[in-house]
Design an enzyme around this catalytic site. Structure first.
Site, mmCIF file in Angstrom:
data_model
loop_
_atom_site.group_PDB
_atom_site.id
_atom_site.type_symbol
_atom_site.label_atom_id
_atom_site.label_comp_id
_atom_site.label_asym_id
_atom_site.label_seq_id
_atom_site.Cartn_x
_atom_site.Cartn_y
_atom_site.Cartn_z
ATOM 1 N N SER A 1 0.828 -1.214 0.000
ATOM 2 C CA SER A 1 0.000 0.000 0.000
ATOM 3 C C SER A 1 0.860 1.262 0.000
ATOM 4 O O SER A 1 2.019 1.261 0.430
ATOM 5 C CB SER A 1 -0.912 0.015 1.232
ATOM 6 O OG SER A 1 -1.700 -1.141 1.273
HETATM 7 N N1 SAM Z 1 -0.649 -4.194 3.842
HETATM 8 C C1 SAM Z 1 0.043 -4.894 2.788
HETATM 9 C C2 SAM Z 1 1.502 -4.503 2.731
HETATM 10 O O1 SAM Z 1 1.919 -3.742 3.593
HETATM 11 O O2 SAM Z 1 2.185 -4.975 1.833
HETATM 12 C C3 SAM Z 1 -0.586 -4.660 1.448
HETATM 13 C C4 SAM Z 1 -1.842 -5.356 1.268
HETATM 14 S S1 SAM Z 1 -2.417 -5.503 -0.369
HETATM 15 C C5 SAM Z 1 -3.032 -3.892 -0.695
HETATM 16 C C6 SAM Z 1 -3.867 -6.466 0.008
HETATM 17 C C7 SAM Z 1 -3.582 -7.907 0.284
HETATM 18 O O3 SAM Z 1 -4.792 -8.537 0.702
HETATM 19 C C8 SAM Z 1 -3.106 -8.703 -0.927
HETATM 20 O O4 SAM Z 1 -1.838 -9.227 -0.689
HETATM 21 C C9 SAM Z 1 -4.160 -9.817 -1.089
HETATM 22 O O5 SAM Z 1 -3.631 -11.059 -1.513
HETATM 23 C C10 SAM Z 1 -4.720 -9.890 0.316
HETATM 24 N N2 SAM Z 1 -6.043 -10.497 0.438
HETATM 25 C C11 SAM Z 1 -7.131 -10.353 -0.336
HETATM 26 N N3 SAM Z 1 -8.158 -11.065 0.162
HETATM 27 C C12 SAM Z 1 -7.702 -11.675 1.294
HETATM 28 C C13 SAM Z 1 -8.296 -12.521 2.267
HETATM 29 N N4 SAM Z 1 -9.573 -12.926 2.208
HETATM 30 N N5 SAM Z 1 -7.532 -12.946 3.292
HETATM 31 C C14 SAM Z 1 -6.232 -12.566 3.404
HETATM 32 N N6 SAM Z 1 -5.630 -11.758 2.507
HETATM 33 C C15 SAM Z 1 -6.353 -11.307 1.474
#
Ligand code: SAM
Length: 237
Positions: free
Chosen positions: A65
């Site tokens: 993010s």
């Molecule tokens: N906060 C993270 C970082 O610092 O790198 C970035 C997060 S990224 C914007 C969103 C993440 O949510 C992705 O890696 C995606 O695979 C994950 N995601 C989506 N649906 C999910 C779920 N149901 N459970 C866990 N992770 C999930």
């Protein structure tokens, strides 16, 4: 080729301009953002872009993010020393690292096992030993580690999953982007006032996130339909 001093300078500049400059005031958040090396959470070759004001690719079609959004969500969740925190969508591990410098312990769930392995290696290498990560569907939360003082959902869903609300401590705060690709998304904050009473603040900010895919979220990455029988965003708030 940038060295440690270049990255440290760029990080201070990023915090002053992108974070403090946009109104983030929580000293714990500012201190943590000044300390965590975002370059260490990026793939080889992308390190030079670490302090850009944007998300960046981390593999598996996902992103780390934008630093400001990480700071905004953590400040909104009022994370304090000693708190037990859950992050859903741990991705690269960067936000979990920031949280680990503020809270007592951090649990993070990520859907892609390859990202979990990478993040675990990075966090261990940097000595962030109060973070536990696991692969799975974060819309179900982490019941064995609940209740949580704060929950941050780092992907956008159609509504706030009931399982996550149930895993908030009384007084706990949850911050999550809600909405779809086309109609727009906004950050929502839920505070649990009692076993049955949840206060909701809509529209903390307009944001853009990758979709939350799971049991209580979108069905697949390429669809915006919530699972049948799940609550609509407005009904869930
Ligand atoms: N906060 C993270 C970082 O610092 O790198 C970035 C997060 S990224 C914007 C969103 C993440 O949510 C992705 O890696 C995606 O695979 C994950 N995601 C989506 N649906 C999910 C779920 N149901 N459970 C866990 N992770 C999930």
């Amino acid at each position: 080729m940038l060295d440690i001093a270049d990255f440290t300078r760029a990080r201070r500049h990023m915090v002053a301009n992108q974070i403090e400059g946009r109104g983030i005031r929580d000293p714990a958040v500012l201190t943590a953002m000044r300390a965590v090396p975002r370059e260490a959470f990026l793939r080889k070759g992308l390190e030079e872009f670490a302090y850009r004001d944007s998300p960046l690719p981390i593999g598996e079609g996902q992103t780390i993010s934008q630093p400001f959004v990480v700071a905004l969500m953590i400040e909104a969740a009022q994370v304090k020393p000693g708190d037990s925190v859950l992050e859903v969508g741990a991705g690269s591990g960067y936000a979990a690292a920031i949280l680990s410098r503020i809270a007592g312990k951090v649990h993070g769930i990520e859907r892609h096992p390859a990202l979990v392995e990478q993040a675990q290696r990075r966090l261990a290498g940097l000595g962030y030993d109060n973070v536990r990560l696991r692969a799975g569907d974060g819309t179900r939360g982490w019941p064995e580690a609940a209740p949580f003082d704060a929950i941050i959902v780092s992907a956008r869903g159609p509504s706030v999953p009931q399982a996550l609300k149930d895993q908030l401590a009384i007084g706990g705060r949850l911050v999550m982007p809600v909405g779809d690709e086309n109609a727009g998304q906004s950050l929502v904050k839920i505070t649990r006032r009692s076993a049955t009473d949840f206060a909701t603040q809509d529209d903390l900010a307009a944001v853009r996130f990758v979709p939350l895919i799971g049991e209580e979220a979108w069905v697949r990455p390429d669809t915006e339909r919530p699972r049948p029988g799940r609550p609509t965003p407005s009904a869930a708030r």
